[in-house]
Design an enzyme around this catalytic site. Sequence first.
Site, PDB file in Angstrom:
ATOM      1  N   SER A 203       0.849  -1.193   0.000  1.00 22.50           N
ATOM      2  CA  SER A 203       0.000   0.000   0.000  1.00 22.50           C
ATOM      3  C   SER A 203       0.878   1.233   0.000  1.00 22.50           C
ATOM      4  O   SER A 203       1.644   1.460   0.941  1.00 22.50           O
ATOM      5  CB  SER A 203      -0.895   0.012   1.239  1.00 22.50           C
ATOM      6  OG  SER A 203      -1.426   1.310   1.412  1.00 22.50           O
TER       7      SER A 203
ATOM      8  N   HIS B 164      -1.335  -1.400  -4.170  1.00 24.56           N
ATOM      9  CA  HIS B 164      -2.607  -1.070  -3.530  1.00 24.56           C
ATOM     10  C   HIS B 164      -2.665   0.445  -3.349  1.00 24.56           C
ATOM     11  O   HIS B 164      -1.791   1.038  -2.709  1.00 24.56           O
ATOM     12  CB  HIS B 164      -2.686  -1.793  -2.190  1.00 24.56           C
ATOM     13  CG  HIS B 164      -3.991  -1.661  -1.485  1.00 24.56           C
ATOM     14  ND1 HIS B 164      -5.101  -2.401  -1.829  1.00 24.56           N
ATOM     15  CD2 HIS B 164      -4.366  -0.880  -0.442  1.00 24.56           C
ATOM     16  CE1 HIS B 164      -6.109  -2.093  -1.013  1.00 24.56           C
ATOM     17  NE2 HIS B 164      -5.690  -1.165  -0.167  1.00 24.56           N
TER      18      HIS B 164
ATOM     19  N   ASP C  25      -4.802   3.499  -1.943  1.00 25.71           N
ATOM     20  CA  ASP C  25      -5.869   3.813  -0.990  1.00 25.71           C
ATOM     21  C   ASP C  25      -6.447   5.192  -1.273  1.00 25.71           C
ATOM     22  O   ASP C  25      -5.792   6.210  -1.059  1.00 25.71           O
ATOM     23  CB  ASP C  25      -5.314   3.759   0.439  1.00 25.71           C
ATOM     24  CG  ASP C  25      -5.150   2.327   0.921  1.00 25.71           C
ATOM     25  OD1 ASP C  25      -6.136   1.573   0.839  1.00 25.71           O
ATOM     26  OD2 ASP C  25      -4.046   1.974   1.363  1.00 25.71           O
TER      27      ASP C  25
ATOM     28  N   MET D 212      -9.202   7.866  -0.299  1.00 22.14           N
ATOM     29  CA  MET D 212     -10.079   8.248   0.825  1.00 22.14           C
ATOM     30  C   MET D 212     -10.696   9.607   0.516  1.00 22.14           C
ATOM     31  O   MET D 212      -9.996  10.526   0.088  1.00 22.14           O
ATOM     32  CB  MET D 212      -9.272   8.319   2.115  1.00 22.14           C
ATOM     33  CG  MET D 212      -8.522   7.026   2.423  1.00 22.14           C
ATOM     34  SD  MET D 212      -7.826   7.070   4.073  1.00 22.14           S
ATOM     35  CE  MET D 212      -6.811   5.574   4.051  1.00 22.14           C
TER      36      MET D 212
ATOM     37  N   HIS E 109      -8.410   0.857  -3.900  1.00 19.30           N
ATOM     38  CA  HIS E 109      -9.339   0.638  -2.782  1.00 19.30           C
ATOM     39  C   HIS E 109     -10.072   1.954  -2.543  1.00 19.30           C
ATOM     40  O   HIS E 109      -9.495   2.899  -2.013  1.00 19.30           O
ATOM     41  CB  HIS E 109      -8.524   0.183  -1.565  1.00 19.30           C
ATOM     42  CG  HIS E 109      -9.320   0.009  -0.321  1.00 19.30           C
ATOM     43  ND1 HIS E 109      -8.747  -0.155   0.920  1.00 19.30           N
ATOM     44  CD2 HIS E 109     -10.660  -0.054  -0.106  1.00 19.30           C
ATOM     45  CE1 HIS E 109      -9.688  -0.295   1.832  1.00 19.30           C
ATOM     46  NE2 HIS E 109     -10.859  -0.221   1.237  1.00 19.30           N
TER      47      HIS E 109
ATOM     48  N   MET F 290     -12.282   4.064  -0.687  1.00 16.49           N
ATOM     49  CA  MET F 290     -12.970   4.336   0.584  1.00 16.49           C
ATOM     50  C   MET F 290     -13.742   5.632   0.383  1.00 16.49           C
ATOM     51  O   MET F 290     -13.347   6.712   0.825  1.00 16.49           O
ATOM     52  CB  MET F 290     -11.936   4.426   1.717  1.00 16.49           C
ATOM     53  CG  MET F 290     -11.372   3.056   2.084  1.00 16.49           C
ATOM     54  SD  MET F 290      -9.816   3.148   3.000  1.00 16.49           S
ATOM     55  CE  MET F 290      -8.672   3.241   1.618  1.00 16.49           C
TER      56      MET F 290
ATOM     57  N   MET G 228     -11.379  -6.006   5.471  1.00 15.30           N
ATOM     58  CA  MET G 228     -10.582  -5.075   6.277  1.00 15.30           C
ATOM     59  C   MET G 228     -10.276  -5.705   7.638  1.00 15.30           C
ATOM     60  O   MET G 228     -11.180  -6.226   8.309  1.00 15.30           O
ATOM     61  CB  MET G 228     -11.331  -3.768   6.503  1.00 15.30           C
ATOM     62  CG  MET G 228     -11.549  -2.899   5.266  1.00 15.30           C
ATOM     63  SD  MET G 228     -10.045  -2.425   4.392  1.00 15.30           S
ATOM     64  CE  MET G 228      -9.107  -1.594   5.685  1.00 15.30           C
TER      65      MET G 228
ATOM     66  N   PHE H 212      -6.769   4.955   8.075  1.00 14.09           N
ATOM     67  CA  PHE H 212      -5.384   5.292   8.405  1.00 14.09           C
ATOM     68  C   PHE H 212      -4.498   4.058   8.311  1.00 14.09           C
ATOM     69  O   PHE H 212      -4.953   2.941   8.607  1.00 14.09           O
ATOM     70  CB  PHE H 212      -5.302   5.863   9.831  1.00 14.09           C
ATOM     71  CG  PHE H 212      -6.144   7.097   9.999  1.00 14.09           C
ATOM     72  CD1 PHE H 212      -5.645   8.347   9.647  1.00 14.09           C
ATOM     73  CD2 PHE H 212      -7.453   6.990  10.445  1.00 14.09           C
ATOM     74  CE1 PHE H 212      -6.440   9.486   9.767  1.00 14.09           C
ATOM     75  CE2 PHE H 212      -8.247   8.128  10.572  1.00 14.09           C
ATOM     76  CZ  PHE H 212      -7.744   9.374  10.228  1.00 14.09           C
ATOM     77  N   GLY H 213      -3.247   4.269   7.954  1.00 12.58           N
ATOM     78  CA  GLY H 213      -2.266   3.202   7.992  1.00 12.58           C
ATOM     79  C   GLY H 213      -1.753   3.027   9.407  1.00 12.58           C
ATOM     80  O   GLY H 213      -2.041   3.835  10.300  1.00 12.58           O
ATOM     81  N   GLY H 214      -1.022   1.965   9.615  1.00  9.27           N
ATOM     82  CA  GLY H 214      -0.317   1.783  10.878  1.00  9.27           C
ATOM     83  C   GLY H 214      -1.181   1.374  12.064  1.00  9.27           C
ATOM     84  O   GLY H 214      -0.753   1.516  13.208  1.00  9.27           O
TER      85      GLY H 214
ATOM     86  N   ASP I 116      -6.431  -6.454   4.580  1.00  8.64           N
ATOM     87  CA  ASP I 116      -5.882  -5.104   4.552  1.00  8.64           C
ATOM     88  C   ASP I 116      -5.998  -4.479   5.939  1.00  8.64           C
ATOM     89  O   ASP I 116      -7.102  -4.309   6.445  1.00  8.64           O
ATOM     90  CB  ASP I 116      -6.681  -4.289   3.515  1.00  8.64           C
ATOM     91  CG  ASP I 116      -6.196  -2.857   3.352  1.00  8.64           C
ATOM     92  OD1 ASP I 116      -5.153  -2.513   3.929  1.00  8.64           O
ATOM     93  OD2 ASP I 116      -6.872  -2.100   2.633  1.00  8.64           O
ATOM     94  N   GLY I 117      -4.834  -4.187   6.512  1.00  5.11           N
ATOM     95  CA  GLY I 117      -4.807  -3.504   7.794  1.00  5.11           C
ATOM     96  C   GLY I 117      -3.986  -4.264   8.814  1.00  5.11           C
ATOM     97  O   GLY I 117      -4.345  -5.376   9.199  1.00  5.11           O
ATOM     98  N   GLY I 118      -2.857  -3.689   9.214  1.00  4.33           N
ATOM     99  CA  GLY I 118      -2.034  -4.306  10.249  1.00  4.33           C
ATOM    100  C   GLY I 118      -1.355  -5.591   9.822  1.00  4.33           C
ATOM    101  O   GLY I 118      -0.982  -6.410  10.667  1.00  4.33           O
TER     102      GLY I 118
ATOM    103  N   GLY J  17       1.131  -1.717   4.299  1.00  2.00           N
ATOM    104  CA  GLY J  17       1.658  -0.370   4.130  1.00  2.00           C
ATOM    105  C   GLY J  17       2.813  -0.124   5.073  1.00  2.00           C
ATOM    106  O   GLY J  17       3.975  -0.096   4.672  1.00  2.00           O
TER     107      GLY J  17
HETATM  108  C1  DX5 Z   1      -6.402   1.566   5.681  1.00  2.00           C
HETATM  109  C2  DX5 Z   1      -6.013   1.250   4.263  1.00  2.00           C
HETATM  110  C3  DX5 Z   1      -4.909   0.295   4.205  1.00  2.00           C
HETATM  111  C4  DX5 Z   1      -3.628   0.786   4.828  1.00  2.00           C
HETATM  112  C5  DX5 Z   1      -2.971  -0.377   5.458  1.00  2.00           C
HETATM  113  O1  DX5 Z   1      -7.543   2.354   5.678  1.00  2.00           O
HETATM  114  O2  DX5 Z   1      -7.101   0.696   3.543  1.00  2.00           O
HETATM  115  O3  DX5 Z   1      -4.656  -0.161   2.882  1.00  2.00           O
HETATM  116  O4  DX5 Z   1      -2.727   1.374   3.937  1.00  2.00           O
HETATM  117  O5  DX5 Z   1      -1.872   0.096   6.154  1.00  2.00           O
HETATM  118  P1  DX5 Z   1      -1.109  -0.787   7.218  1.00  2.00           P
HETATM  119  O6  DX5 Z   1      -0.534  -1.951   6.504  1.00  2.00           O
HETATM  120  O7  DX5 Z   1      -0.090   0.169   7.710  1.00  2.00           O
HETATM  121  O8  DX5 Z   1      -2.118  -1.191   8.268  1.00  2.00           O
HETATM  122 ZN    ZN Z   2      -6.588  -0.303   1.568  1.00  2.00          ZN
END
Ligand code: DX5
Ligand code: ZN
Length: 222
Positions: A8, A32, A34, A36, A65, A67, A135, A141-143, A173-175, A195
């Site tokens: 991502s 990927h 993202d 938003m 993706h 959102m 998800m 948000f990432g991280g 996707d996520g963490g 990400g």
């Molecule tokens: C979150 C995004 C993810 C995000 C994942 O809303 O859809 O794609 O980039 O980031 P990590 O891998 O840092 O959780």
């Molecule tokens: Zn995503």
Amino acid sequence: MAVRIAPSILSADFAALAQAVDAVAPEADMLHVDVMDGHFVPNLTIGPPVVRSLRKHTDLYLDCHLMMTNPGSYLEAFKKAGADGCSVHVEIGGTADLIGQMRDLGLDVGLAVNPDTPYEAYGRWLGDIDLVLLMTVFPGFGGQQFMAEVMPKLERTRAEITRRGLAVAVQVDGGIDVATAPVAAAAGADVFVAGNAIFGTGLDPAAAARRIRVAADAAVAA
Ligand code: DX5
Ligand code: ZN
């Protein structure tokens, strides 16, 4: 089941995206992206112009993706910009129309599902889509931290895809990192978005992606 890694770019330096893409490309099966909109999620990122710039720079599959509360108004713009596939969220409704629009445009069809959205809200679409994006954090948000409580839904989704003989990819996707990718792989995921674990650790992005692939592969084989 072949493990695919989808870095991502959300966690990359947006002022140096080309270098980030080049750095991860050897270990990336797709990118990927993202998107938003500040409505569906409380954050704003990027749109079709950035996809167009990425398209000029790389042959990698661009997995967008969305959102967004109103992705239908932008699908054509994403396609024209060079997107290969788009995922829309099931929570916004209008799913049948959006799937039809994506098919008509020649986009691969993805359906994204929030952590607290039940199987019953999307199971009926599995025969009509190419990818289901489960998800493992609340989007925005990432991280954030991986939510293991999504695993029963993931297992049920994979079981249904297998039972019906469908060719639907199951993306998480996520963490996702070296510790959580195996958990999701064991539950039936085959596409792993990451990400922070790829662009946020200071490690070489391709090496970081490679570690996630190796960890997920071991769990699939186990
Ligand atoms: C979150 C995004 C993810 C995000 C994942 O809303 O859809 O794609 O980039 O980031 P990590 O891998 O840092 O959780
Ligand atoms: Zn995503």
